[in-house]
Design a protein around this motif. Sequence first.
Motif, short mmCIF file in Angstrom:
data_model
loop_
_atom_site.label_atom_id
_atom_site.label_comp_id
_atom_site.label_asym_id
_atom_site.label_seq_id
_atom_site.Cartn_x
_atom_site.Cartn_y
_atom_site.Cartn_z
N PHE A 82 1.96 -11.70 3.67
CA PHE A 82 1.45 -10.62 3.02
C PHE A 82 0.84 -12.02 1.26
O PHE A 82 -0.63 -11.02 1.31
N ALA A 83 1.03 -12.95 1.02
CA ALA A 83 0.48 -14.12 -0.77
C ALA A 83 -0.92 -14.30 0.59
O ALA A 83 -1.68 -14.42 -0.54
N LYS A 114 -3.32 -6.68 1.29
CA LYS A 114 -2.19 -6.66 0.76
C LYS A 114 -1.68 -7.34 -0.49
O LYS A 114 -1.78 -8.52 -1.47
N PRO A 115 -1.37 -6.84 -1.69
CA PRO A 115 -1.14 -6.91 -3.01
C PRO A 115 -0.47 -7.14 -3.52
O PRO A 115 0.20 -7.85 -4.73
N TRP A 116 0.73 -7.75 -2.38
CA TRP A 116 1.88 -8.19 -3.19
C TRP A 116 2.10 -9.84 -2.89
O TRP A 116 1.89 -9.77 -0.98
N ASP A 117 2.18 -10.75 -3.61
CA ASP A 117 2.11 -11.85 -3.22
C ASP A 117 3.82 -12.23 -2.55
O ASP A 117 4.78 -12.96 -2.16
#
Lengths: 246, 543
Positions: free
Chosen positions: B378-379, B384-387
């Motif tokens: 995701f990072a 995608k806004p979530w790390d």
Amino acid sequence: MIALLLSLALPALAADWRATLQQAVDQAHATAPATVELAATAQVVPTRNGGLRMIDVGAPWGPVLMADRLVHGEEPPPVRQALAAALVARIDAWPEVAVGLVQEEQDPQVLATLLSGLQRLPADLALPELERALADPQAQVRIEAAAVLGRHAAGGQADQALIAALADADPQVRALAARALGRHQVATAFAPLRPLLTDRDSQVRLQALRALARIDDAATRALPERASLEADADPLVARAAAQLRP
Amino acid sequence: MRRLGLLLLSLPLVHLGCRKDEDPGDDATTPALRVGTALGDATSAAPLDWPGLVVVPNLDDDDGDEQADYEQVLAGDDDAATLTVDAPSGFTLQLSGADLRVWHEGQVVAEDGSAAWTGPSGEGLVLLVEAGAYRASGSLTLTDAGDGQQLVLPVTGAPLILNHHLQPSELTMAVNFASTGYNNSAMIEGFEAVLGDSFDRVSGVKYQDPWLQDEVEFATASGPDQLLDVVIDSIRDGQYGPGYGLDDFAEDEFLGDGWAVGTWGRSGMANSQDYFGNLEVSPPVTVGGVSYPFGRIYYGLNGSLTPNAQIRDFLDAQAVQAPFTLDVSWLCVGHVDEFVTTVPAPGSRLGWKLVYTDVDLAWEVLEGMDPDTVLTRFASANSKPWDTVGDMLADKALRSLNEELKVDYLLPNLETLKAELELTEDDIAYIPGLFEEVSYCGGTTAAAFPGMANLIVADAPDGTTTLFVADPFIRTDTEDVASDPMAAAFVAAMPPELDVVFLDDWQVYHLNLGEVHCGSNVVRSPDPDLAWWADARHLLEAP
């Protein structure tokens, strides 16, 4: 007077956000040349729902590089929409860029896509743009604005604009405005929502019923319209109404 | 069409109970005219009740000219049901019923409404009865030229029956994308490693369209000694419109001897609910005392957007799999395979479990993790806004959205499934999943991390039933799925007899709003122990 002030203020903002974007792009060139190259040539691929998506070139520089391509490129509208979709999830790291892009975008589809990027911006930056978008002449822009206001943490502060949107000509706007008012439990929306229980569009009736229940469950259960909706032609509306029996 | 000689031997004829007016003591009046079918012999004194002569429609394409055989001259005796006639004094024959005809020695001798045909006298005369439609229905009236007695024989066309996940898989397939920076090599290789030759790489160069589930649905039509494999070809017509993408996949890869291709609905008029990720079948169930031995069809409705009326009416008319509907209006793509499926569960009450997405379980898994856990996949994605796990946990909009989806859609749909399939809580395997709103999709949603309900059930060469599941990537080490608590929660919910293989579907599928099931498809064999004319007789109305 307000229009005059806005016209004076906007160029300054535009210059600022463009400078910020250029700084970020320069930084990307300096630190991640491979990502820059990938972003410049990234393919567009179709999504399962018929839209287009730019191949993900990676955070953190992907969003600014997509924004740069969006601003400087002369690409066809579907590709510009894909560029917009590729940057909205993380553009909140450059809030003034997000606002600047929204303010300057002329294509309604690209603008509608960019509005999603306002979801994670502070209320003072996001809400004025979303309220303005809610009055846009293009239905697709109003639809996305109502959707984003429904999920913005401070979307309830746009209560007047959302209540006004309950009378929108487009049923999707009415449904999403109703949903947003319910999500934010805007008490003053109870009375304006009630007439939507007899809206000709079943999604509007459904979202209005759910919104009313979220705002005041007991009062909604007691509404005579709720009982009538148990016989609604749309089984989803009928089921939701039955679940709210007193 | 396949001839199934062995199937006839295994038929549970004892179930048929369909001979009427038989009087074994009435030897003196035994009629001379006698007919023989795969389900038994009949005379005027002892006729066969429904289904009588079972016929599988001759819609395959033996000569490869892309025309259904029924439109042409009968090509082989396996394209029609065989009727033998013993008529020492000769007979006449008349047929009533649309989409049926009778052949003798290469000539059509009877069609609906045609004049009576006079057959030769003798024993063992062979007639071939051919159907041109599923559930064709009619009767043959044979009149003995000697004593004038009439024998009426029902003729029943096979229904089309869609496959479900308890049927053995024959061939699994996915479209192969191999370009640099955009490929599904990991998924393709994951399938191949387990399935070997029973996996087929469909050419991505040729089709350039990954959504194989959406384009075609596999089904069968069977008779006592016939089997027709069928591809239902969606009016989706490829990803870029008619003539592009997978539009011609069914005709190119399957239409031929033993394979028919059928389309219901108007080309170019599809909405997303017409795609076959939105058309699924449960394994066998009994509901309200009514047995559905071939399972039940379910598909999603999105307000006024539904699968087209032609296919809905057609599926209803097949009767044996009694379709019901779910609400998919909350999903951007809007397919039932985005949140529910079924898997085999040997030894359980039903022999299978409903697999259902549970947002609370997903939060439970996330809350049990170190919030600083970096979600590497995701990072490294700008979409995608979530790390980290903490980013997801702190996303209040994501949490409230999923709570709303649970109350408004997931739980009501689950209640529908419980009612329509008569399920108890023990019949359901809950798996973790979350949804996020998708930009420019009117406030509707798609899987926030790769959706694990969107899975494929297929059999490895050693017979092990294997689930091919989207890798959720809720972990730091992208190479080590064993360290993924979300994947572990999925495995824990599955029947222990099943193998689970996680596939990386991120780039080509997940980010484009689909998962493993959306991008693959499976040809299956019918259950050899089931015969619709016996086991689903109660669901089919005799004419």
